[in-house]
Design a protein around this motif. Structure first.
Motif, PDB file in Angstrom:
ATOM      1  N   GLY A   1      -1.903   1.225   9.717  1.00 13.97           N
ATOM      2  CA  GLY A   1      -2.547   2.094   8.746  1.00 13.97           C
ATOM      3  C   GLY A   1      -3.864   1.564   8.221  1.00 13.97           C
ATOM      4  O   GLY A   1      -4.339   0.485   8.601  1.00 13.97           O
ATOM      5  N   LYS A   2      -4.458   2.327   7.308  1.00 15.21           N
ATOM      6  CA  LYS A   2      -5.748   1.943   6.731  1.00 15.21           C
ATOM      7  C   LYS A   2      -5.629   0.746   5.796  1.00 15.21           C
ATOM      8  O   LYS A   2      -6.632   0.162   5.402  1.00 15.21           O
ATOM      9  CB  LYS A   2      -6.355   3.133   5.992  1.00 15.21           C
ATOM     10  CG  LYS A   2      -5.531   3.658   4.826  1.00 15.21           C
ATOM     11  CD  LYS A   2      -6.179   4.883   4.191  1.00 15.21           C
ATOM     12  CE  LYS A   2      -5.363   5.428   3.028  1.00 15.21           C
ATOM     13  NZ  LYS A   2      -4.064   5.950   3.445  1.00 15.21           N
ATOM     14  N   ASN A   3      -4.395   0.376   5.444  1.00 17.96           N
ATOM     15  CA  ASN A   3      -4.157  -0.780   4.584  1.00 17.96           C
ATOM     16  C   ASN A   3      -3.573  -1.965   5.355  1.00 17.96           C
ATOM     17  O   ASN A   3      -2.936  -2.838   4.771  1.00 17.96           O
ATOM     18  CB  ASN A   3      -3.211  -0.396   3.442  1.00 17.96           C
ATOM     19  CG  ASN A   3      -3.825   0.638   2.512  1.00 17.96           C
ATOM     20  OD1 ASN A   3      -5.023   0.597   2.230  1.00 17.96           O
ATOM     21  ND2 ASN A   3      -3.016   1.573   2.054  1.00 17.96           N
ATOM     22  N   ARG A   4      -3.791  -1.990   6.656  1.00 16.25           N
ATOM     23  CA  ARG A   4      -3.197  -3.064   7.467  1.00 16.25           C
ATOM     24  C   ARG A   4      -3.736  -4.434   7.089  1.00 16.25           C
ATOM     25  O   ARG A   4      -3.036  -5.439   7.227  1.00 16.25           O
ATOM     26  CB  ARG A   4      -3.410  -2.791   8.954  1.00 16.25           C
ATOM     27  CG  ARG A   4      -4.854  -2.725   9.416  1.00 16.25           C
ATOM     28  CD  ARG A   4      -4.937  -2.270  10.881  1.00 16.25           C
ATOM     29  NE  ARG A   4      -6.293  -2.285  11.399  1.00 16.25           N
ATOM     30  CZ  ARG A   4      -7.153  -1.282  11.237  1.00 16.25           C
ATOM     31  NH1 ARG A   4      -6.780  -0.195  10.567  1.00 16.25           N
ATOM     32  NH2 ARG A   4      -8.376  -1.359  11.735  1.00 16.25           N
ATOM     33  N   LEU A   5      -4.977  -4.514   6.607  1.00 14.66           N
ATOM     34  CA  LEU A   5      -5.504  -5.809   6.172  1.00 14.66           C
ATOM     35  C   LEU A   5      -4.685  -6.341   4.999  1.00 14.66           C
ATOM     36  O   LEU A   5      -4.347  -7.537   4.963  1.00 14.66           O
ATOM     37  CB  LEU A   5      -6.977  -5.691   5.790  1.00 14.66           C
ATOM     38  CG  LEU A   5      -7.611  -6.951   5.180  1.00 14.66           C
ATOM     39  CD1 LEU A   5      -7.504  -8.129   6.144  1.00 14.66           C
ATOM     40  CD2 LEU A   5      -9.068  -6.703   4.806  1.00 14.66           C
ATOM     41  N   LEU A   6      -4.371  -5.479   4.036  1.00 17.80           N
ATOM     42  CA  LEU A   6      -3.545  -5.897   2.904  1.00 17.80           C
ATOM     43  C   LEU A   6      -2.195  -6.406   3.383  1.00 17.80           C
ATOM     44  O   LEU A   6      -1.676  -7.389   2.862  1.00 17.80           O
ATOM     45  CB  LEU A   6      -3.341  -4.728   1.937  1.00 17.80           C
ATOM     46  CG  LEU A   6      -4.398  -4.503   0.856  1.00 17.80           C
ATOM     47  CD1 LEU A   6      -3.996  -3.339  -0.027  1.00 17.80           C
ATOM     48  CD2 LEU A   6      -4.606  -5.761   0.026  1.00 17.80           C
ATOM     49  N   ARG A   7      -1.612  -5.723   4.347  1.00 16.48           N
ATOM     50  CA  ARG A   7      -0.308  -6.128   4.881  1.00 16.48           C
ATOM     51  C   ARG A   7      -0.354  -7.574   5.352  1.00 16.48           C
ATOM     52  O   ARG A   7       0.491  -8.399   4.979  1.00 16.48           O
ATOM     53  CB  ARG A   7       0.072  -5.211   6.045  1.00 16.48           C
ATOM     54  CG  ARG A   7       1.357  -5.614   6.783  1.00 16.48           C
ATOM     55  CD  ARG A   7       1.511  -4.797   8.061  1.00 16.48           C
ATOM     56  NE  ARG A   7       2.705  -5.157   8.807  1.00 16.48           N
ATOM     57  CZ  ARG A   7       3.869  -4.524   8.719  1.00 16.48           C
ATOM     58  NH1 ARG A   7       3.998  -3.495   7.892  1.00 16.48           N
ATOM     59  NH2 ARG A   7       4.904  -4.911   9.453  1.00 16.48           N
ATOM     60  N   HIS A   8      -1.378  -7.913   6.142  1.00 18.11           N
ATOM     61  CA  HIS A   8      -1.425  -9.250   6.738  1.00 18.11           C
ATOM     62  C   HIS A   8      -1.882 -10.318   5.741  1.00 18.11           C
ATOM     63  O   HIS A   8      -1.425 -11.465   5.810  1.00 18.11           O
ATOM     64  CB  HIS A   8      -2.318  -9.233   7.977  1.00 18.11           C
ATOM     65  CG  HIS A   8      -1.778  -8.363   9.076  1.00 18.11           C
ATOM     66  ND1 HIS A   8      -0.548  -8.594   9.650  1.00 18.11           N
ATOM     67  CD2 HIS A   8      -2.285  -7.259   9.686  1.00 18.11           C
ATOM     68  CE1 HIS A   8      -0.318  -7.673  10.578  1.00 18.11           C
ATOM     69  NE2 HIS A   8      -1.349  -6.852  10.616  1.00 18.11           N
TER      70      HIS A   8
END
Length: 569
Positions: A58-65
């Protein structure tokens, strides 16, 4: 009749719209919940919260990692931490230049519809965390020790390249609009209202003295003395020339960096003149230590960084004064409303921003005139006519709600942190970085640009809807349509609250001589409330340089937080 309807119901629609929107504004984001769970030792629940809320594609994949990288780091599952931080670094590099389509999407739909690409200070922190992970892996795996130590130095070289580029840049993060479309014309009209305040000119993220300092330690531990000397020198100069003042660190970090620089110069040899100059300037603080041999560096990542929250404003046109007016819409608890007003004052203050910012950083907001502050821009005949021709004044007949972000105030809850060895106090830790102040200054620096884009977005939406109504031939209902559009825009406006929430609030450090063999250390964190948090470990000192780091959660239900021993040659 319709004009009377508008007058009587203006406050009513605004109140209803705000109640609908703002009741959902203060919900705690998933990554804040995750780090609150982690500080209680509930890591599995914390990771589940992140994986559920931030999909891998998703568009928040950076936050996930970023968040998973921190959580695995706290669990001492270092390879999984690095796997996630590697993915985060790749996403940041991929998103460094935001596409034209993403910029257009942010202007027309809102910032949360775009891919989160992080902040400029995230990349150095990723490199530092990864290097610490690699050194922990080296300590755990003697057979692969050199492999992991070399990997840590790769991170430091990448860090050096990034910081060198950062220091050479001259404001490349603030793109300027181009073209002559509707959005561009609106932005030009609004630009004088939101021109960057001169008070904000000295809070750029220019360099990272702490990152250079950690890099110097890692290079020295691998006996790469020339690289260590360069990094210590960069750290010392950055601390001295403004980093320490900007992040309220005091002078001890600067002195320690120069002391390490002098020590490495003595070990390498050939720097007699440079050493004489340093000794003349710094005296005993960088003189050759009486006790030579192994040294222990303790790094404490303390607390949790402040949360981004939503802040609402009303933009309206004052026909009599031919001016645009921005007024804060205060919402939430008494503390939140005071913080919102203080944030607005910091952006448009006539007093010292530095003094106000230091008060904000300690939670001392003082007394503010709640609801009495506005930002007014007299347009004059020419700009007012341009705004009318563009349709901006018509679109603001009922005002427009603007949603931007502010950073919650944060308290300095730690009185002091002490290092005890074998039951004796040997040193107090000094402040080497304030991630909270860094985040605060970054938010203030971007606030004007964020507000300009938010204003432009809502005005363009209102103007587009107004033109659409006119094209239908239903001008008789134009007033009601504009009122309805204002309500819809108020409900749909939203701010981008995304951030790397699991970062510490501040970083403390001390370095002391140590004896070879087994030693018992305790870190005592004394809070202003009187509570003392103790974290203990047993270290095997058999190398020239040992680095031990820990995360201290101020509100933890446990007396001991996860710790990591990093032993380096």
């Amino acid at each position: 009749m319709l004009s009377l309807f508008n007058t009587l119901h203006y406050r009513a629609w605004l109140t209803v719209a705000l109640i609908v929107v703002l009741t959902g504004c203060n919900t705690t984001p998933a990554n804040k919940n995750a780090i609150l769970l982690a500080q209680q030792g509930q890591f599995e629940q914390a990771k589940t919260a992140i994986e559920t809320s931030y999909p891998a594609a998703g568009k928040n994949r950076l936050l996930r990692h970023l968040e998973l990288g921190t959580l695995y780091h706290l669990e001492q599952r270092y390879q999984l931490s690095n796997d996630n931080l590697d993915k985060a670094k790749a996403i940041i590099e991929e998103q460094y230049t935001i596409s034209v389509s993403e910029q257009a999407l942010a202007l027309l739909s809102g910032p949360t519809y775009t891919t989160f690409s992080g902040k400029e200070f995230h990349r150095p922190l990723i490199n530092v965390f990864k290097a610490l992970n690699y050194n922990a892996l080296a300590n755990q795996s003697p057979a692969k020790r050199q492999y992991y130590l070399d990997a840590a130095l790769v991170e430091m070289r990448q860090l050096d390249t990034y910081l060198s580029t950062l220091t050479d840049e001259t404001g490349g993060y603030d793109g300027k609009p181009s073209g002559d479309g509707l959005t561009d014309r609106v932005m030009r009209i609004l630009q004088p209202l939101l021109a960057p305040n001169d008070l904000l000119k000295n809070i750029d993220y220019k360099d990272d003295a702490f990152a250079h300092y950690i890099s110097g330690i890692l290079y020295e531990s691998s006996n790469e003395l020339d690289a260590a000397r360069i990094q210590y020198q960069r750290a010392a100069e950055a601390f001295e020339q403004g980093f320490a003042d900007q992040y309220d660190l005091g002078t001890n970090a600067t002195k320690q960096a120069y002391a390490d620089l002098a020590r490495v110069m003595r070990k390498a040899g050939g720097y007699r003149n440079e050493l004489s100059e340093l000794e003349e300037k710094w005296g005993d603080s960088i003189s050759e230590p009486k006790q030579t041999g192994p040294r222990l560096t303790v790094v404490q990542n303390a607390g949790i960084g402040p949360q981004r929250k939503e802040f609402n404003l009303l933009l309206r046109a004052d026909h009599d004064a031919k001016a645009l007016v921005v007024t804060p819409i205060l919402w939430g608890t008494s503390a939140e409303r005071k913080a919102q007003m203080w944030w607005f004052q910091m952006l448009y203050a006539d007093t010292s921003l530095f003094d106000m910012m230091q008060n904000y950083a300690t939670g001392d907001l003082g007394d503010v005139a709640m609801g009495a502050l506005t930002k007014r821009l007299p347009l004059g005949d020419t700009l007012w006519q341009s705004a009318k021709t563009a349709g901006l004044i018509d679109a603001l007949e009922h005002g427009s709600r603007i949603a931007v972000t502010y950073l919650e105030p944060f308290e300095q809850k730690i009185d002091k942190s002490e290092l005890w060895i074998e039951g004796k106090k040997v040193a107090e830790l000094d402040n080497y970085h304030s991630v909270s102040l860094l985040t605060l200054q970054s938010a203030l620096k971007n606030a004007n640009r964020e507000m300009q884009i938010a204003l432009t977005r809502e005005v363009v939406k209102a103007m587009t809807a107004h033109k659409a109504i006119q094209s239908t031939g239903l001008q008789a209902f134009d007033g009601f349509a504009k009122l309805a559009t204002s309500v819809v825009n108020a409900v749909t406006a939203g701010a981008d609250l995304r951030q790397w929430q699991s970062l510490p609030a501040q970083i403390k450090l001390t370095q002391v001589p140590i004896t070879l063999g087994t030693v018992n250390i305790t870190l005592k964190t004394k809070l202003r409330s009187g509570k003392v948090i103790e974290q203990s470990d047993t270290l095997e000192i058999n190398e020239n340089m040992t680095l031990w780091h820990t995360r201290t959660f101020i509100e933890s239900a446990q007396s001991t937080a996860p710790t990591t021993l990093l032993t380096m040659e």
